[in-house]
Each structure stands twice: as structure tokens, then as C-alpha cells.
Enzyme design. Structure first.
Site, mmCIF file in Angstrom:
data_model
loop_
_atom_site.group_PDB
_atom_site.id
_atom_site.type_symbol
_atom_site.label_atom_id
_atom_site.label_comp_id
_atom_site.label_asym_id
_atom_site.label_seq_id
_atom_site.Cartn_x
_atom_site.Cartn_y
_atom_site.Cartn_z
ATOM 1 N N HIS A 181 0.597 -1.107 -0.256
ATOM 2 C CA HIS A 181 -0.376 0.057 -0.156
ATOM 3 C C HIS A 181 0.921 1.507 -0.101
ATOM 4 O O HIS A 181 1.204 2.424 -0.499
ATOM 5 C CB HIS A 181 -0.544 0.124 0.735
ATOM 6 C CG HIS A 181 -1.590 1.218 1.359
ATOM 7 N ND1 HIS A 181 -2.516 1.085 1.101
ATOM 8 C CD2 HIS A 181 -1.773 2.122 2.057
ATOM 9 C CE1 HIS A 181 -3.483 2.398 1.222
ATOM 10 N NE2 HIS A 181 -2.666 3.443 2.203
ATOM 11 N N GLU A 182 1.865 1.049 0.573
ATOM 12 C CA GLU A 182 2.780 2.165 1.137
ATOM 13 C C GLU A 182 3.723 2.907 -0.426
ATOM 14 O O GLU A 182 3.732 3.455 -0.614
ATOM 15 C CB GLU A 182 3.846 2.458 2.186
ATOM 16 C CG GLU A 182 3.395 2.130 3.773
ATOM 17 C CD GLU A 182 1.826 3.649 3.658
ATOM 18 O OE1 GLU A 182 2.523 4.304 3.357
ATOM 19 O OE2 GLU A 182 1.050 2.926 4.414
ATOM 20 N N HIS A 191 -5.856 7.050 -2.099
ATOM 21 C CA HIS A 191 -6.891 6.298 -1.510
ATOM 22 C C HIS A 191 -7.826 6.640 -1.867
ATOM 23 O O HIS A 191 -8.530 7.516 -2.931
ATOM 24 C CB HIS A 191 -7.123 6.944 -0.352
ATOM 25 C CG HIS A 191 -5.842 6.352 1.386
ATOM 26 N ND1 HIS A 191 -5.463 7.904 2.259
ATOM 27 C CD2 HIS A 191 -4.868 6.000 1.416
ATOM 28 C CE1 HIS A 191 -4.503 7.323 2.510
ATOM 29 N NE2 HIS A 191 -4.199 6.273 1.383
ATOM 30 N N TYR A 237 -8.996 1.235 2.141
ATOM 31 C CA TYR A 237 -9.079 1.345 3.285
ATOM 32 C C TYR A 237 -9.639 -0.235 3.772
ATOM 33 O O TYR A 237 -10.723 0.108 3.284
ATOM 34 C CB TYR A 237 -10.025 1.967 3.784
ATOM 35 C CG TYR A 237 -8.569 3.875 4.682
ATOM 36 C CD1 TYR A 237 -7.028 3.977 4.001
ATOM 37 C CD2 TYR A 237 -9.541 5.333 5.564
ATOM 38 C CE1 TYR A 237 -6.569 4.488 4.434
ATOM 39 C CE2 TYR A 237 -8.206 5.664 5.584
ATOM 40 C CZ TYR A 237 -7.017 5.828 5.011
ATOM 41 O OH TYR A 237 -6.029 6.468 5.289
HETATM 42 ZN ZN LIG Z 1 -1.853 4.875 2.587
#
Ligand SMILES: [Zn+2]
Length: 280
Positions: A181-182, A191, A237
Site C-alpha cells: 500500500h505504501e 486513497h 481502506y
Molecule cells: Zn495510505
């Protein structure tokens, strides 16, 4: 590289750094009491990528957004600016030249983190046109480090390519999914849950979001990795993100939970990445 050095780097570079934070599912309890990062500063309003947002003035040319995103002077303004809809080398958020992320691993990384970083890089490079290259003498590169500035299962990443340098800070207990994700932020992606049409797919449970983190769930008219909303995106998320009470902060329209978010690179992530970074 310590924080002070990174700060001085950021004042030098043209494309400075926008930091994002993310937490893993296991950190829900931890997040009830712990912010991803700690900060002080005066709240002011600035325009960022077409939207008027509330930021904390850190007094050093940096503005904290969402309590976990650091914007530089280059990213904010006092007047509205047109939002950019795609990644180009001329946008405030820049793509990596030649589809290649140049990186340096900090000496403080544990073996576990090194393995997870390698796994995360392989996920991107196997499925997309992105390549990763260990730094030799390149001027611009991202430094990946273990850090106490974030919670043990959290991470921060500068967005896109930054002249001079960027950073990914990882807590000592992050897994390969979090690193993947990073790296998505490092490639320039934001996002998924904040995209404009998200209300057609999900419900934001405002009552369960930890105080001060609401902005993370507001719609933002900005560039996205995927062309259509994707609940399985690596940039989406998970359902308990920033929960204050252990209850979901995001559900499907029927009220049910979901899995698959922020876990691996989805088919739409692959298409979106290869569109932003075409084969060379
Ligand atoms: Zn993030």
C-alpha cells in the site's frame, strides 16, 4: 537518514513531499488511543489539488493534513487551482521516470521488514510495468526506513517521485500488505475510499470514526489509481480503518462488511498502474 536530514532534503527539492499514513487491521485497538503521528500547530485553510482543506501549519513549510499527510508549499495555495486528473511528470505529483522506483534501504531495517519490502516490490513488479532499482549514485530516490514516528503497524509514504528524495517510514511490525500500500503512494496514488462516486458503493460510518480523522473519509476530487471504484484496491481502506470503538468505519451499501481491501494489487490496480506507467 534521520528526520532532520529528510527535512533539509525537502526544503531543497522542487517536488517536495506529501506523506500518507496507513494502518493495518490489527492496529484498530492501537489506533483508538494512538494517532499515526503526533504533531502541534495552528489550524488554517489552504487549497490542495482543487479542494479547500483544513491543515495544521507546522511552521517549517510543511502543513499537516488529515493528521497524517504532510503537504509542502508546492502542494498548497491560497487560491483555488484546477485539480489534476492524471499523473504526468509536470503535475505536482510526479511519476517516476522510466517506470523505475529508485530506493535505498535504511540500515535500521529488521530482517522481517526487509523481507516484507522485497515481497511488496515483487508484487508490483511482477504484475505491472513498475521496476525497482537499488540506489547507486542517483540524486533522487526514496529511503525506506524503520521508524518510531509511526505506530508499530503503521506506515507513511511520500507521494510520487520527488526531486532530491522521498521517504517511506514503517513501524516495526508492518506486513507485506501494508508495504505494498505504501509503495502505491510512492508511485503517486491516493486513497480509494475518497473518490467522488464512492457513495454509490459504500457507506461511511461517521459515528465510528475516531475524532480528528473524519477528513480522511471525505470525498476528494483527485486522481486515483483505478478507473472505477474498486473495493479490492490496494489503496482502499479496510472496514475498521481509524475506528474509535472497534466497529466498522466503512460498510457496503447493504451494511455488510467486506474483505480484500488494502491486501494485494487488484486487477483494476494493475490496469490503472499500467495506464499511468505504460510499457516502455
Ligand atoms: Zn495510505
Amino acid at each position: 537518514m534521520n528526520t532532520k536530514k529528510i527535512r533539509s532534503f525537502k526544503t531543497l527539492v522542487l517536488g517536495t513531499v506529501l506523506l500518507f499514513a496507513s494502518c493495518q487491521k490489527e492496529s484498530v485497538e492501537e489506533n483508538v488511543t494512538d494517532d499515526v503521528t503526533t504533531s502541534n500547530g495552528k489550524l488554517i485553510e489552504k487549497y490542495f489539488d482543487g479542494d479547500l482543506v483544513t491543515v495544521k501549519d507546522m511552521g517549517n513549510g510543511e502543513y499537516l493534513y488529515h493528521d497524517d499527510i504532510i503537504l509542502s508549499e508546492e502542494h498548497v495555495s491560497d487560491t483555488p487551482q484546477i485539480a489534476n486528473q492524471k499523473l504526468t511528470l509536470l503535475d505536482p505529483v510526479r511519476k517516476w521516470p522510466n517506470n523505475t522506483v529508485v530506493f535505498a534501504l535504511s540500515s535500521n531495517l529488521s530482517l522481517k521488514l526487509r523481507v516484507n519490502i522485497l515481497l511488496a516490490m515483487k508484487r508490483w513488479s511482477r504484475k505491472t510495468n513498475i521496476k525497482f532499482k537499488k540506489r547507486t549514485n542517483e540524486f533522487s530516490y526514496v529511503t525506506i526506513m524503520q521508524s518510531e514516528d509511526v505506530c508499530s503497524t503503521c506506515g507513511l509514504a511520500s507521494i510520487g517521485f520527488n526531486f532530491g528524495g522521498g521517504v517511506i517510514k514503517l513501524g516495526h511490525n508492518v506486513d507485506a500488505n501494508l508495504v505494498t500500500h505504501e509503495l502505491g503512494h510512492t508511485l503517486g496514488f491516493l486513497h480509494e475510499q475518497a473518490r467522488p462516486e464512492r457513495d454509490n458503493y459504500i457507506i461511511i460510518k461517521w459515528e465510528n470514526i475516531r475524532s480528528g480523522q473524519e477528513d480522511q473519509f471525505k470525498i476528494k476530487n483527485s486522481r486515483r489509481l483505478t478507473r472505477a471504484f474498486d473495493i479490492n484496491s490496494i489503496m482502499m481502506y479496510h472496514q475498521y480503518a481509524f475506528s474509535k470503538n472497534g466497529k466498522p468505519t466503512i460498510t457496503l451499501l447493504n451494511g455488510e462488511g467486506y474483505t480484500g481491501a488494502q491486501e494485494t494489487i487488484s486487477p483494476l490496480d494493475i490496469i490503472g498502474t499500467n495506464a499511468a506507467y505504460p510499457k516502455r
